[in-house]
Enzyme design. Structure first.
Site, PDB file in Angstrom:
ATOM      1  N   HIS A  20     -97.449 -46.822 -97.494  1.00  0.00           N
ATOM      2  CA  HIS A  20     -96.514 -47.964 -97.648  1.00  0.00           C
ATOM      3  C   HIS A  20     -95.423 -47.245 -97.841  1.00  0.00           C
ATOM      4  O   HIS A  20     -94.682 -48.283 -98.247  1.00  0.00           O
ATOM      5  CB  HIS A  20     -97.585 -48.975 -98.545  1.00  0.00           C
ATOM      6  CG  HIS A  20     -98.099 -48.349 -99.449  1.00  0.00           C
ATOM      7  ND1 HIS A  20     -98.851 -48.790-100.066  1.00  0.00           N
ATOM      8  CD2 HIS A  20     -97.111 -47.548 -99.937  1.00  0.00           C
ATOM      9  CE1 HIS A  20     -99.069 -48.404-100.800  1.00  0.00           C
ATOM     10  NE2 HIS A  20     -98.386 -47.622-101.354  1.00  0.00           N
ATOM     11  N   HIS A  58     -96.518 -51.604-107.426  1.00  0.00           N
ATOM     12  CA  HIS A  58     -96.313 -50.016-108.411  1.00  0.00           C
ATOM     13  C   HIS A  58     -95.576 -50.715-109.694  1.00  0.00           C
ATOM     14  O   HIS A  58     -94.239 -50.498-109.594  1.00  0.00           O
ATOM     15  CB  HIS A  58     -94.991 -49.534-107.290  1.00  0.00           C
ATOM     16  CG  HIS A  58     -95.828 -48.528-106.215  1.00  0.00           C
ATOM     17  ND1 HIS A  58     -96.640 -50.027-105.277  1.00  0.00           N
ATOM     18  CD2 HIS A  58     -96.807 -48.076-105.794  1.00  0.00           C
ATOM     19  CE1 HIS A  58     -96.940 -49.390-104.462  1.00  0.00           C
ATOM     20  NE2 HIS A  58     -97.047 -47.827-104.044  1.00  0.00           N
ATOM     21  N   HIS A  86    -100.365 -37.150-101.428  1.00  0.00           N
ATOM     22  CA  HIS A  86     -98.980 -37.502-101.735  1.00  0.00           C
ATOM     23  C   HIS A  86     -98.502 -36.991-103.068  1.00  0.00           C
ATOM     24  O   HIS A  86     -99.829 -37.636-104.222  1.00  0.00           O
ATOM     25  CB  HIS A  86     -97.638 -38.209-101.289  1.00  0.00           C
ATOM     26  CG  HIS A  86     -98.196 -39.833-101.477  1.00  0.00           C
ATOM     27  ND1 HIS A  86     -99.752 -40.841-101.376  1.00  0.00           N
ATOM     28  CD2 HIS A  86     -97.543 -40.499-102.342  1.00  0.00           C
ATOM     29  CE1 HIS A  86     -99.421 -42.241-101.845  1.00  0.00           C
ATOM     30  NE2 HIS A  86     -98.319 -41.853-102.274  1.00  0.00           N
ATOM     31  N   GLU A 145    -104.409 -43.934-103.899  1.00  0.00           N
ATOM     32  CA  GLU A 145    -104.637 -44.690-103.276  1.00  0.00           C
ATOM     33  C   GLU A 145    -105.245 -45.134-102.190  1.00  0.00           C
ATOM     34  O   GLU A 145    -105.460 -46.177-101.363  1.00  0.00           O
ATOM     35  CB  GLU A 145    -102.687 -44.726-102.634  1.00  0.00           C
ATOM     36  CG  GLU A 145    -101.435 -44.990-103.764  1.00  0.00           C
ATOM     37  CD  GLU A 145    -100.042 -45.630-103.242  1.00  0.00           C
ATOM     38  OE1 GLU A 145     -99.724 -46.174-103.987  1.00  0.00           O
ATOM     39  OE2 GLU A 145     -99.899 -44.310-102.075  1.00  0.00           O
TER      40      GLU A 145
HETATM   41  C1  DHB Z   1     -93.473 -43.493-102.166  1.00  0.00           C
HETATM   42  C2  DHB Z   1     -93.817 -44.629-102.781  1.00  0.00           C
HETATM   43  C3  DHB Z   1     -95.172 -44.867-102.771  1.00  0.00           C
HETATM   44  O1  DHB Z   1     -95.556 -46.061-103.072  1.00  0.00           O
HETATM   45  C4  DHB Z   1     -95.975 -44.617-101.594  1.00  0.00           C
HETATM   46  O2  DHB Z   1     -97.793 -45.028-101.528  1.00  0.00           O
HETATM   47  C5  DHB Z   1     -95.566 -43.123-101.120  1.00  0.00           C
HETATM   48  C6  DHB Z   1     -94.129 -42.699-101.577  1.00  0.00           C
HETATM   49  C7  DHB Z   1     -91.374 -42.889-102.366  1.00  0.00           C
HETATM   50  O3  DHB Z   1     -91.187 -43.089-103.224  1.00  0.00           O
HETATM   51  O4  DHB Z   1     -90.915 -41.845-101.943  1.00  0.00           O
HETATM   52 FE    FE Z   2     -97.118 -46.325-102.937  1.00  0.00          FE
END
Ligand code: DHB
Ligand code: FE
Length: 279
Positions: free
Chosen positions: A12, A59, A193, A240
């Site tokens: 997302h 978030h 990530h 996540e």
């Molecule tokens: C980012 C934010 C998110 O919540 C995520 O799941 C992936 C990337 C971001 O800020 O790049």
């Molecule tokens: Fe996220």
């Protein structure tokens, strides 16, 4: 009776929402991503779920450190789009399904999953980006949406096993709803990530792809992966992925994988997508 017609797993990443909102999807950086998402759009356009249950995390938008529900269910008739700092995304207001949400709440709580019931809440990119990926830029979202919000922001998040078992309970709840509606379930977030710290920008294609294989064909093998392994292998935000396990728990033990797509980089993350149907 309600019918669970499919499950979609998708990252997302907020930059995806910005690319859609600012008309950049045809640009060379973005085109491979949106080409890879097209089969999921075609699936949802063909099957037209009446309600999408979207498992996502907030978030620090609606919920901050003053209130940290592990599992929260959106009970409202409408959910406004949260302003995450640049104004709310220019997407339609999200419409809920209070009758179905109250049925889910009753079934889940009597099934011993103590959900937090939220009657007034906003939704952030965790929920709106998957809708934009699925539906593009409609004037109104073509489905009702029940937000199922999971804490993966503040330690301790729920285990993968707990998420999977919640998915199983959710399926029992869906199956016992007496209205003839088509339901789809989204598991969002991931994949590997890390947004911060020394390893910012970390992705792990090999781990993600192996995880997806197991997710589809043998999810039991993922349920005992601990938070430390997720942290080590998929970065600080890879946790996540446990939200996908709620979706997987809701699906049949055996599923058909209709589409898979994995793409690096999206912003500085690994993007993953699955479309599953029950076998
Ligand atoms: C980012 C934010 C998110 O919540 C995520 O799941 C992936 C990337 C971001 O800020 O790049
Ligand atoms: Fe996220």
């Amino acid at each position: 009776m309600a019918d669970l017609i499919g499950g979609i797993g998708t990252s997302h990443v907020p930059a995806i929402g910005a690319a859609i909102d600012h008309g950049k999807t045809g640009e060379s950086y973005w085109k491979p991503l949106f080409d890879g998402v097209e089969p999921a759009r075609a699936w949802i356009a063909e099957h037209k779920p009446d309600v999408c249950i979207v498992v996502y995390n907030d978030h620090a938008s609606q919920f901050d450190l003053s209130l940290i529900p592990t599992f929260a269910l959106g009970m409202g008739a409408t959910f406004d789009i949260h302003d995450e700092g640049y104004g709310p995304r220019p997407v339609p207001q999200v419409h809920g399904d209070p009758d179905f949400a109250w049925h889910l709440a009753e079934s889940l709580i009597l099934d011993e999953f103590d959900m937090t019931l939220v009657t007034d809440m906003t939704v952030d990119h965790g929920l709106t980006v998957p809708l934009s990926l699925a539906y593009g830029q409609p004037d109104a979202w073509p489905c009702k949406v029940i937000p199922l919000c999971v804490n993966v922001i503040q330690y301790p998040p729920p285990t993968g096993n707990r998420c999977f078992q919640l998915g199983r309970a959710l399926r029992r709840a869906i199956d016992s709803y007496d209205k003839d509606i088509k339901v789809a379930i989204f598991g969002t977030g991931g994949m590997s990530h890390q947004l911060q710290g020394e390893r910012a920008g970390l992705t792990n294609r090999e781990y993600d792809l192996q995880w997806l294989d197991q997710f589809v064909s043998d999810p039991a093998t993922l349920l005992n992966i601990g938070h430390t392994e997720y942290l080590r292998e998929t970065g600080s935000e890879g946790i996540e992925l446990v939200m996908w396990l709620i979706m997987r728990g809701a699906m049949n033990e055996r599923v058909r994988e209709l589409h898979r797509f994995h793409h690096i980089p999206v912003s500085n993350t690994a993007y993953g997508l699955l479309v599953l149907e029950n076998d």
